[in-house]
Scaffold this motif. Structure first.
Motif, PDB file in Angstrom:
ATOM      1  N   LEU A 138       1.147  -1.431   0.150  1.00 12.53           N
ATOM      2  CA  LEU A 138      -0.154   0.359  -0.221  1.00 12.53           C
ATOM      3  C   LEU A 138       0.752   1.387  -0.090  1.00 12.53           C
ATOM      4  CD1 LEU A 138      -3.398   1.330   0.701  1.00 12.53           C
ATOM      5  CD2 LEU A 138      -3.303   0.944   2.743  1.00 12.53           C
ATOM      6  N   LEU A 139       1.838   0.795   0.863  1.00 13.52           N
ATOM      7  CA  LEU A 139       3.076   2.299   1.333  1.00 13.52           C
ATOM      8  C   LEU A 139       3.566   2.730  -0.446  1.00 13.52           C
ATOM      9  CD1 LEU A 139       4.144   1.780   4.126  1.00 13.52           C
ATOM     10  CD2 LEU A 139       2.532   3.639   3.577  1.00 13.52           C
ATOM     11  N   GLU A 140       3.513   0.934  -1.346  1.00 12.46           N
ATOM     12  CA  GLU A 140       4.505   1.777  -2.690  1.00 12.46           C
ATOM     13  C   GLU A 140       3.700   2.343  -3.976  1.00 12.46           C
ATOM     14  OE1 GLU A 140       6.690  -2.009  -2.543  1.00 12.46           O
ATOM     15  OE2 GLU A 140       8.246  -1.006  -0.777  1.00 12.46           O
ATOM     16  N   ALA A 185      -5.868  -3.498  -4.325  1.00 16.69           N
ATOM     17  CA  ALA A 185      -5.340  -4.676  -3.745  1.00 16.69           C
ATOM     18  C   ALA A 185      -4.802  -4.454  -2.790  1.00 16.69           C
ATOM     19  CB  ALA A 185      -4.600  -5.063  -4.985  1.00 16.69           C
ATOM     20  N   ALA A 186      -3.957  -3.405  -2.461  1.00 12.86           N
ATOM     21  CA  ALA A 186      -3.150  -3.731  -1.190  1.00 12.86           C
ATOM     22  C   ALA A 186      -3.530  -3.204  -0.222  1.00 12.86           C
ATOM     23  CB  ALA A 186      -1.746  -2.469  -2.141  1.00 12.86           C
ATOM     24  N   LEU A 187      -5.123  -2.529  -0.412  1.00 15.91           N
ATOM     25  CA  LEU A 187      -5.615  -2.064   0.838  1.00 15.91           C
ATOM     26  C   LEU A 187      -6.098  -3.544   1.412  1.00 15.91           C
ATOM     27  CD1 LEU A 187      -5.969   0.283   2.549  1.00 15.91           C
ATOM     28  CD2 LEU A 187      -8.435   0.972   1.052  1.00 15.91           C
ATOM     29  N   ALA A 188      -6.505  -4.461   0.336  1.00 17.50           N
ATOM     30  CA  ALA A 188      -7.742  -5.275   1.099  1.00 17.50           C
ATOM     31  C   ALA A 188      -6.814  -6.103   1.688  1.00 17.50           C
ATOM     32  CB  ALA A 188      -8.528  -5.774  -0.837  1.00 17.50           C
ATOM     33  N   VAL A 189      -5.475  -6.699   0.959  1.00 15.20           N
ATOM     34  CA  VAL A 189      -5.366  -7.558   1.976  1.00 15.20           C
ATOM     35  C   VAL A 189      -4.088  -7.200   3.533  1.00 15.20           C
ATOM     36  CG1 VAL A 189      -2.350  -8.645   1.358  1.00 15.20           C
ATOM     37  CG2 VAL A 189      -3.724  -8.666   0.055  1.00 15.20           C
ATOM     38  N   ALA A 190      -4.584  -6.117   3.448  1.00 11.69           N
ATOM     39  CA  ALA A 190      -3.452  -4.712   4.541  1.00 11.69           C
ATOM     40  C   ALA A 190      -4.779  -4.903   5.772  1.00 11.69           C
ATOM     41  CB  ALA A 190      -3.460  -3.706   4.469  1.00 11.69           C
ATOM     42  N   GLY A 191      -6.084  -4.666   5.066  1.00 12.33           N
ATOM     43  CA  GLY A 191      -7.219  -4.941   5.371  1.00 12.33           C
ATOM     44  C   GLY A 191      -7.134  -6.341   6.734  1.00 12.33           C
ATOM     45  N   GLY A 192      -7.042  -7.316   6.397  1.00  9.01           N
ATOM     46  CA  GLY A 192      -6.972  -8.534   6.393  1.00  9.01           C
ATOM     47  C   GLY A 192      -7.580  -9.455   5.657  1.00  9.01           C
ATOM     48  N   SER A 193      -7.993  -9.804   3.826  1.00 11.58           N
ATOM     49  CA  SER A 193      -8.712 -10.681   3.356  1.00 11.58           C
ATOM     50  C   SER A 193      -7.840 -11.499   3.765  1.00 11.58           C
ATOM     51  CB  SER A 193      -8.524  -9.671   2.034  1.00 11.58           C
ATOM     52  OG  SER A 193      -7.771  -9.335   1.255  1.00 11.58           O
ATOM     53  N   VAL A 194      -6.931 -11.789   3.323  1.00  9.87           N
ATOM     54  CA  VAL A 194      -5.838 -12.978   3.541  1.00  9.87           C
ATOM     55  C   VAL A 194      -5.342 -13.682   4.828  1.00  9.87           C
ATOM     56  CG1 VAL A 194      -3.692 -14.248   3.101  1.00  9.87           C
ATOM     57  CG2 VAL A 194      -4.917 -12.265   1.100  1.00  9.87           C
ATOM     58  N   ARG A 195      -5.915 -12.673   5.861  1.00  9.66           N
ATOM     59  CA  ARG A 195      -6.013 -13.628   7.048  1.00  9.66           C
ATOM     60  C   ARG A 195      -6.682 -14.201   7.216  1.00  9.66           C
ATOM     61  NH1 ARG A 195      -7.759 -11.981  11.338  1.00  9.66           N
ATOM     62  NH2 ARG A 195      -8.200  -9.893  10.312  1.00  9.66           N
ATOM     63  N   ARG A 196      -8.089 -13.364   7.366  1.00  8.83           N
ATOM     64  CA  ARG A 196      -9.598 -13.941   7.387  1.00  8.83           C
ATOM     65  C   ARG A 196      -9.574 -15.770   7.104  1.00  8.83           C
ATOM     66  NH1 ARG A 196     -10.339  -8.878   8.326  1.00  8.83           N
ATOM     67  NH2 ARG A 196     -11.303  -8.556   5.747  1.00  8.83           N
ATOM     68  N   GLN A 197      -9.443 -15.567   5.660  1.00  7.82           N
ATOM     69  CA  GLN A 197      -9.681 -17.180   4.505  1.00  7.82           C
ATOM     70  C   GLN A 197      -8.144 -17.810   5.388  1.00  7.82           C
ATOM     71  OE1 GLN A 197     -11.798 -17.538   2.754  1.00  7.82           O
ATOM     72  NE2 GLN A 197     -11.323 -19.200   3.304  1.00  7.82           N
ATOM     73  N   VAL A 198      -7.451 -17.224   5.322  1.00  6.76           N
ATOM     74  CA  VAL A 198      -6.299 -18.791   5.839  1.00  6.76           C
ATOM     75  C   VAL A 198      -6.873 -18.819   7.734  1.00  6.76           C
ATOM     76  CG1 VAL A 198      -4.343 -19.029   6.389  1.00  6.76           C
ATOM     77  CG2 VAL A 198      -4.464 -17.692   4.903  1.00  6.76           C
ATOM     78  N   GLU A 199      -7.450 -17.515   8.099  1.00  4.05           N
ATOM     79  CA  GLU A 199      -7.601 -18.556   9.264  1.00  4.05           C
ATOM     80  C   GLU A 199      -9.102 -20.119   9.457  1.00  4.05           C
ATOM     81  OE1 GLU A 199      -6.156 -18.193  12.253  1.00  4.05           O
ATOM     82  OE2 GLU A 199      -5.415 -16.340  12.566  1.00  4.05           O
TER      83      GLU A 199
END
Length: 424
Positions: A129-131, A140-154
């Protein structure tokens, strides 16, 4: 643990300078400067004084207790005036306090990770997101930074934990063999379902395409107008253009955004046979670029174009009228700009076909590798062998833990947080 501080806003001069202090001594440091702390999470005006009693600035102070701070430890923000002398004076005072030191690049975010405020995927998303330079990259970066991947993996991990518990219980079961077999088959079926879900995610385009840009390689014979076309597309002269064939011998890369789509235009040497050693090296590099291209922009006879799944044929130098209108490809002139709009539209259309969907969660290569290992482990589940099944489930859980940074990621942390700027 050390208490760290850094200027977290842009380099002065600026309207406001935000200086962050994080660690056990952060409240004490703020009191030393400002005299007192405001209520948590409430900005209050304070007068900053140095060790000699000299007034440094009149500015805002924000205090975040560990339970509610982004780093997971006591955090103070000083919102001072952004003049160079003001910032230098405050940082000098902080550096002179015992137990405080200037933060390393990315150290605030690293502490957030180490204290469980964010996981590794969210940290990676924040770095992207910073880059981010385009709207697609930002979303795309904002969604990942917001935890979209983490929630699915969890969610996957939670299901695997339940399956592992059932598998361990089945191993210890001393009752009827048929009942154990039925339980084993049920576990295997659920493991197959999770593996299929993982595969669906793995089939999505990687985030590196968004971050690094679609590689558009301009290729063709010598003097086909590749460098002139690159200059016309970017709007400035980036490549040397002369009437002499073979002017370009090295690879020239130029980033470009079209309708928010990140591209990297790659100019290459003309493809031809040559006795000149330097030219042969240039041709070899050009052939490598063609093989690695996401999109091939071929300037020349379409019948001589190398095979490529995403190829645009361009009839360059259309203003000279050398190529009949019936020839294959888009007629483009770098001089009159004819056909440039259509060419740009074609590049955007093809790029959007291979980029991740704006609303889809995207994985980087590290995350995809770890999830791929989880999927491969689940493929080792063997119905009728509960011991092998339990081991496969354990390996899959371990891979998911690596995805979100719970284990086995020490080697990537320094590289990741080194991407962050000082004060983040």
């Amino acid at each position: 643990m050390d208490t760290i501080f850094a200027l977290s806003s842009g380099s002065p001069p600026a309207a406001i300078a935000i200086i962050r202090i994080s660690g056990p001594l952060a409240p004490h440091a703020a009191v030393t400067l400002a005299g007192s702390l405001p209520e948590p999470r409430r900005a209050s005006l304070r007068t900053f004084k140095g060790s000699t009693g000299e007034v440094l600035d009149s500015a805002l102070v924000l205090h975040f207790p560990a339970r509610s701070s982004v780093t997971g430890e006591p955090l103070v923000e000083l919102h001072a005036h952004g003049g160079r002398a003001v910032v230098r004076a405050i940082l000098t005072e902080l550096s002179g306090m015992e137990g405080l030191r200037e933060a390393f690049p990315g150290e605030f975010t690293r502490r957030a990770f180490e204290n469980g405020r964010i996981d590794l995927t969210e940290a990676e998303g924040l770095a992207d997101l910073l880059e981010a330079e385009t709207e697609l990259q930002r979303r795309a970066a904002l969604a990942v930074a917001g935890g979209s991947v983490r929630r699915q993996v969890e969610a996957w991990r939670e299901r695997l934990v339940l399956l592992s518990a059932r598998a361990e219980a089945a191993i210890d079961y001393v009752g009827d063999e048929d009942e154990v077999s039925d339980a084993d088959h049920g576990i295997a079926a659920e493991a197959v379902a999770i593996s299929a879900e993982l595969s669906t995610w793995l089939d999505q385009p990687r985030s590196e395409l968004l971050k690094d840009g679609i590689r558009v390689v301009l290729a063709g014979p010598p003097n086909a107008g590749k460098s002139s076309l690159l200059n016309a597309l970017v709007g400035i002269d980036k490549a040397i253009v002369t009437p002499v064939a073979g002017t370009t011998r090295d690879v020239i890369e130029v980033p470009l955004q079209l309708e928010g789509v990140p591209l990297v235009l790659v100019d290459t040497a003309g493809l031809h046979e040559s006795a000149d050693e330097v030219e042969r090296i240039g041709v070899h590099l050009a052939e490598q670029q063609v093989r690695n291209a996401d999109i091939l922009l071929w300037l020349g006879n379409a019948e001589l174009a190398p095979p490529h799944p995403r190829r645009l044929v361009v009839r360059s130098k259309a203003d000279l009228g050398r190529v009949p209108d019936t020839a294959e490809g888009l007629a483009v002139s770098s001089v009159t700009q004819a056909g440039l709009r259509e060419l740009k539209s074609g590049l955007v259309r093809i790029s959007r076909e291979i980029l991740p969907s704006p609303d889809a969660e995207t994985l980087n290569q590290r995350q995809a590798t770890a999830l791929g290992e989880a999927a491969s482990a689940l493929e080792e589940v063997v119905p009728d062998d509960i011991v092998l099944t339990a081991e496969a489930l354990r390996q899959a859980r371990s891979a998911l833990d690596r995805t979100i940074g719970r284990a086995g990621v020490e080697d990537v942390l320094d590289a990741l947080f080194g991407r962050f700027c000082l004060g983040k």
